[in-house]
Design an enzyme around this catalytic site. Structure first.
Site, PDB file in Angstrom:
ATOM      1  N   SER A  34      31.865 -35.393   4.512  1.00 37.67           N
ATOM      2  CA  SER A  34      30.675 -36.230   4.458  1.00 37.67           C
ATOM      3  C   SER A  34      30.565 -36.844   3.064  1.00 37.67           C
ATOM      4  O   SER A  34      31.053 -36.268   2.087  1.00 37.67           O
ATOM      5  CB  SER A  34      29.453 -35.357   4.725  1.00 37.67           C
ATOM      6  OG  SER A  34      28.309 -35.947   4.154  1.00 37.67           O
ATOM      7  N   SER A  35      29.869 -37.981   2.977  1.00 34.88           N
ATOM      8  CA  SER A  35      29.721 -38.630   1.669  1.00 34.88           C
ATOM      9  C   SER A  35      28.804 -37.832   0.740  1.00 34.88           C
ATOM     10  O   SER A  35      28.768 -38.104  -0.463  1.00 34.88           O
ATOM     11  CB  SER A  35      29.193 -40.057   1.836  1.00 34.88           C
ATOM     12  OG  SER A  35      27.952 -40.047   2.497  1.00 34.88           O
ATOM     13  N   CYS A  36      28.085 -36.823   1.276  1.00 37.45           N
ATOM     14  CA  CYS A  36      27.194 -36.054   0.392  1.00 37.45           C
ATOM     15  C   CYS A  36      27.949 -35.043  -0.469  1.00 37.45           C
ATOM     16  O   CYS A  36      27.354 -34.331  -1.259  1.00 37.45           O
ATOM     17  CB  CYS A  36      26.086 -35.387   1.180  1.00 37.45           C
ATOM     18  SG  CYS A  36      26.673 -34.059   2.199  1.00 37.45           S
ATOM     19  N   TYR A  75      25.264 -27.708   2.339  1.00 35.51           N
ATOM     20  CA  TYR A  75      26.198 -28.391   3.248  1.00 35.51           C
ATOM     21  C   TYR A  75      27.367 -28.983   2.467  1.00 35.51           C
ATOM     22  O   TYR A  75      28.539 -28.845   2.849  1.00 35.51           O
ATOM     23  CB  TYR A  75      25.428 -29.489   3.987  1.00 35.51           C
ATOM     24  CG  TYR A  75      26.258 -30.327   4.907  1.00 35.51           C
ATOM     25  CD1 TYR A  75      26.617 -29.854   6.170  1.00 35.51           C
ATOM     26  CD2 TYR A  75      26.671 -31.603   4.538  1.00 35.51           C
ATOM     27  CE1 TYR A  75      27.372 -30.636   7.028  1.00 35.51           C
ATOM     28  CE2 TYR A  75      27.434 -32.389   5.392  1.00 35.51           C
ATOM     29  CZ  TYR A  75      27.771 -31.905   6.630  1.00 35.51           C
ATOM     30  OH  TYR A  75      28.520 -32.678   7.483  1.00 35.51           O
ATOM     31  N   LYS A 106      31.481 -28.353   2.644  1.00 32.90           N
ATOM     32  CA  LYS A 106      32.450 -29.421   2.930  1.00 32.90           C
ATOM     33  C   LYS A 106      33.468 -29.572   1.790  1.00 32.90           C
ATOM     34  O   LYS A 106      34.646 -29.850   2.038  1.00 32.90           O
ATOM     35  CB  LYS A 106      31.719 -30.746   3.183  1.00 32.90           C
ATOM     36  CG  LYS A 106      30.969 -30.763   4.517  1.00 32.90           C
ATOM     37  CD  LYS A 106      31.938 -30.692   5.680  1.00 32.90           C
ATOM     38  CE  LYS A 106      31.274 -30.778   7.033  1.00 32.90           C
ATOM     39  NZ  LYS A 106      32.216 -30.674   8.149  1.00 32.90           N
ATOM     40  N   HIS A 112      18.815 -37.514  11.214  1.00 33.16           N
ATOM     41  CA  HIS A 112      19.003 -38.410  10.079  1.00 33.16           C
ATOM     42  C   HIS A 112      18.071 -39.616  10.224  1.00 33.16           C
ATOM     43  O   HIS A 112      17.423 -39.795  11.242  1.00 33.16           O
ATOM     44  CB  HIS A 112      20.464 -38.862  10.007  1.00 33.16           C
ATOM     45  CG  HIS A 112      21.356 -37.825   9.415  1.00 33.16           C
ATOM     46  ND1 HIS A 112      22.140 -37.001  10.194  1.00 33.16           N
ATOM     47  CD2 HIS A 112      21.590 -37.456   8.138  1.00 33.16           C
ATOM     48  CE1 HIS A 112      22.805 -36.181   9.401  1.00 33.16           C
ATOM     49  NE2 HIS A 112      22.503 -36.432   8.153  1.00 33.16           N
TER      50      HIS A 112
HETATM   51  P1  GDP Z   1      20.527 -38.156   3.523  1.00 33.85           P
HETATM   52  O1  GDP Z   1      21.301 -39.433   3.624  1.00 33.85           O
HETATM   53  O2  GDP Z   1      21.367 -36.948   3.402  1.00 33.85           O
HETATM   54  O3  GDP Z   1      19.483 -38.222   2.447  1.00 33.85           O
HETATM   55  O4  GDP Z   1      19.793 -37.908   4.905  1.00 33.85           O
HETATM   56  P2  GDP Z   1      18.767 -38.681   5.866  1.00 33.85           P
HETATM   57  O5  GDP Z   1      19.489 -39.638   6.729  1.00 33.85           O
HETATM   58  O6  GDP Z   1      17.982 -37.613   6.554  1.00 33.85           O
HETATM   59  O7  GDP Z   1      17.759 -39.460   4.908  1.00 33.85           O
HETATM   60  C1  GDP Z   1      18.094 -40.662   4.288  1.00 33.85           C
HETATM   61  C2  GDP Z   1      16.878 -41.316   3.621  1.00 33.85           C
HETATM   62  O8  GDP Z   1      16.021 -41.833   4.650  1.00 33.85           O
HETATM   63  C3  GDP Z   1      15.996 -40.404   2.749  1.00 33.85           C
HETATM   64  O9  GDP Z   1      15.603 -41.156   1.617  1.00 33.85           O
HETATM   65  C4  GDP Z   1      14.792 -40.156   3.646  1.00 33.85           C
HETATM   66  O10 GDP Z   1      13.609 -39.862   2.931  1.00 33.85           O
HETATM   67  C5  GDP Z   1      14.678 -41.498   4.372  1.00 33.85           C
HETATM   68  N1  GDP Z   1      13.907 -41.446   5.624  1.00 33.85           N
HETATM   69  C6  GDP Z   1      12.895 -42.294   5.955  1.00 33.85           C
HETATM   70  N2  GDP Z   1      12.342 -41.951   7.128  1.00 33.85           N
HETATM   71  C7  GDP Z   1      13.062 -40.884   7.586  1.00 33.85           C
HETATM   72  C8  GDP Z   1      12.968 -40.087   8.758  1.00 33.85           C
HETATM   73  O11 GDP Z   1      12.104 -40.276   9.607  1.00 33.85           O
HETATM   74  N3  GDP Z   1      13.881 -39.083   8.907  1.00 33.85           N
HETATM   75  C9  GDP Z   1      14.834 -38.853   7.959  1.00 33.85           C
HETATM   76  N4  GDP Z   1      15.728 -37.854   8.173  1.00 33.85           N
HETATM   77  N5  GDP Z   1      14.943 -39.563   6.832  1.00 33.85           N
HETATM   78  C10 GDP Z   1      14.048 -40.567   6.639  1.00 33.85           C
END
Ligand code: GDP
Length: 320
Positions: free
Chosen positions: A107-109, A136, A140, A179
């Protein structure tokens, strides 16, 4: 030559199901799968017994415990324990049973929170990780290093692919676990159907994310199976589009696809996570692979998948 048998580990998940769909579309006749009930990948002896019986010659390791920013923050022990166990068992079984090629998905994280953007593969282990998904990411990173160590010590051909944030058919739409893209698809749909005037978006809306349709990842996995060797790449190789948008722009694109015309409000009690993570995809491009599905085309098809699996198509609600 007889067609190779390919074991897709995690074939019910977002990434694994896309790989399976593509192999089936290509007419691949020797794809091996096992449901979680048939095989618990966290149990080493069961994994070895399975490999002994089925003898795959290639493996795509897409099985993992995954989730969005909140799930990672709430269940770090699950994320580190499950993923270390699954990858350790599968990678070692590949070695013991003579698997010719393994494609391991990360994953890119895995990259540092403040890595240079776009992030080159060389940024691995050059700085501290984003705390919201550290458990996580550590698992990875251990997977990448395990593959690299087996390659070095045993001359195996194990490739680590690092996909960017994925979306598409088979996604998880659970509000607390998902996500950002599936979460917003669901919330925008529900807001439209129930006539709400506001769409809640977590965080500040300013972080940037790169999103790739999972069918593009599947195409990269097949490309790796057919055309790449560990000696062609470093310890890992990025798979992405190279394009990112702010969370606010992503929310607007979702609203358009869903036909919801309310107002965006930000819930700043929720974490932003890393400010930006767009991958440098030049290495894989040079080797001959490119992502093809634009976000504008991918989101509507993801919404159709959501409607088919989770929501009754709505015929009564009027857009507000
Ligand atoms: P990340 O890429 O590992 O940070 O994972 P996410 O896809 O869960 O979150 C990406 C970004 O989207 C973060 O800045 C969250 O705060 C934002 N975000 C906005 N609304 C949402 C939501 O409803 N769910 C999630 N998971 N992230 C959200």
């Amino acid at each position: 030559m007889m067609e190779e048998s390919i074991y897709v580990a995690g074939h019910r998940g977002l990434a694994g199901s896309a790989v399976l769909r593509l192999l089936q579309r290509m007419g691949h006749a020797r794809v091996i799968t096992a449901s979680r009930q048939q095989l618990d990948l966290t149990v080493q002896s069961d994994v070895n017994t399975f490999f002994e019986a089925r003898r795959p010659s290639q493996v795509v390791l897409a099985a993992a415990t995954v989730g969005g920013i909140l799930a990672n923050a709430e269940r770090p022990a699950d994320f580190i324990r499950d993923n270390l166990a699954i990858q350790n068992n599968v990678i070692d079984a590949c070695f013991r049973h003579g698997v010719r090629k393994l494609v391991f998905l990360g994953s890119s994280c895995i990259y540092p929170k403040f890595a240079p953007q776009p992030i080159p593969e060389s940024a691995l282990l050059t700085g501290a990780l984003e705390p919201t998904n550290e458990a996580y990411a550590i698992a990875k990173i251990a997977g990448i290093k395990t593959c690299a160590a087996y390659n070095r010590q045993h001359g195996t051909n194990y490739l680590s692919l690092m996909p960017t944030n994925l979306y598409g058919p088979g996604d998880n739409y659970d509000p607390r676990g998902s996500h950002v893209l599936p979460a917003l698809i669901r919330r925008a749909h529900e807001a439209r159907v129930s006539g709400q005037s506001e769409l809640v978006v977590w965080g500040s809306g300013t972080p940037r994310r790169e999103l790739m349709h999972v069918d593009d990842l599947a195409s990269a996995c097949v490309f790796a199976l057919e055309r790449l060797n560990a000696s062609d790449i470093g310890e890992c190789i990025n798979v992405g589009t190279g394009i990112d948008l702010t969370i606010c722009e992503i929310a607007e694109t979702v609203m358009q696809a869903v036909g919801y015309r309310g107002r965006i409000v930000f819930d700043t009690s929720k974490p932003d996570g890393t400010p930006r993570k767009v991958l440098d995809v030049s290495a894989l491009r040079r080797l001959g692979w490119n992502a093809r599905i634009a976000l504008q085309d991918g989101i509507p098809s993801a919404y159709q998948d959501f409607l088919a699996r989770y929501a009754k198509p709505d015929t009564t609600a009027r857009p507000i």
